[in-house]
Design a protein around this motif. Structure first.
Motif: not given
Length: 338
Positions: A180-183, A187-189, A193-194, A312-316
């Motif tokens: 869906p078109g939202n940030p 950001t998640l994918f 790496g997607a 690890t990537a700082g997402f949360y």
């Protein structure tokens, strides 16, 4: 599609309340509809989120003796989800239900989509029917939207693919996935790496069929009812996001109706949402069996490597900052520390 006919105690109470409110409408003879309301959704006509709302519309008409006529338009008949959301904000449309697109207007509206946050439905409803949901509904009120107290269950989202199964974060490297078109989804994918690609739901089947994208992610009920499995060979049971659809109304239109009308509509739509939640769980079980029988391959995903990669990537940390400590605290009150 057969749906449960039994009624839970909560559903019975909701219906009883609707019946009680109908007493305010006077003699039990049919009236011409004074309030003609339109409800738009992207859900296909066979989805429980449409079937139960149509039942609610019939109940509302009966309980108000024809004073309220709520017309339901499924399958994006009134436009894409972003279009319908804008129409409700402007007053061109009275009601619609959606999840992801609302985040573009009220960022906190997407907090339920934090990846791998909800491990069970007990956690989901504790949050969404409780303090977190109340907080989010209050934020929507600030931008001219009334949100009904019970949201619809769109289920846990799972990843489908056409060429290979998705079992680990490495399988998503370079994977072009419709979102869906939202940030938050983007950001998640991206973090995994997607290559996330926003496409309106009404255009998704064709995009998968023509391989504009490699795959997509949606709940099983929607994958089945929209027949996406016809153009996707693999379904990974990732459950990466719990997805719910808020039921929105234009606040000016809502507040312009008498209190007894609002009470009748609220009771019927809330009762419909509770029934739809029950439907989704049994619908998902049936949908998986039917899709397996048609040749789709399912695989259960170990979510820990995905969660570890995000952490690890700082997402949360990033999204805690964006949503704010107060809202994040309400989320963690139900799900524990992320």
């Amino acid at each position: 599609m057969s749906l449960p006919t039994s009624m839970s105690r909560r559903s019975f109470v909701g219906t009883a309340l609707a019946g009680a409110s109908a007493l305010a409408f006077g003699p039990a003879h049919a009236q011409s509809a004074k309030y003609r309301l339109r409800y738009g959704t992207a859900f296909p006509a066979t989805h429980p989120g449409v079937i139960r709302i149509i039942e609610a519309s019939e109940l509302i008409k009966k309980q108000t003796n024809g004073l309220v006529d709520l017309q339901v338009y499924p399958n994006s008949q009134l436009g894409s989800e972003p279009d319908m959301f804008s129409q409700v904000r402007s007053g061109a449309l009275d009601f619609m239900s959606t999840s992801g697109v609302n985040q573009t207007v009220v960022p906190i509206g997407g907090i339920n989509a934090i990846a791998f946050a909800f491990e069970s439905y007990d956690q989901v409803w504790s949050a969404m029917d409780g303090d977190l949901g109340n907080h989010v509904r209050g934020e929507f009120a600030k931008v001219g939207l009334h949100v009904l107290p019970k949201c619809l269950d769109n289920g846990y989202r799972n990843i489908t693919s056409g060429a290979k199964p998705i079992a680990s974060p490495d399988d998503l490297k370079g994977f072009k996935i419709r979102v869906p078109g939202n940030p938050l989804w983007v950001t998640l994918f991206k973090t995994l790496g997607a290559a996330p690609t926003p496409i309106n739901f009404g255009e998704l089947y064709a995009a998968l069929q023509t391989r504009i994208v490699d795959g997509q992610e949606n709940p099983l009920a929607l994958i089945q009812s929209a027949k996406l499995y016809e153009v996707q060979k693999y379904i990974a049971l990732s459950g990466h996001i719990w997805d719910g659809h808020y039921i929105f109304a234009n606040a000016a239109r809502w507040n312009g109706m008498p209190a007894d009308v609002r009470d009748a509509v609220t009771a019927a739509l809330s009762d419909a949402a509770l029934k739809e939640r029950q439907d989704i769980q049994s619908f998902n079980e049936k949908a998986q069996a039917e899709m397996q029988a048609s040749g789709v391959t399912f695989n259960k995903v170990d979510t820990k490597p995905f969660r570890d990669a995000l952490r690890t990537a700082g997402f949360y940390t990033e999204w805690k900052t964006k949503f704010g400590a107060d809202a994040w605290g309400l989320l963690e009150k139900s799900v524990g520390q992320l």
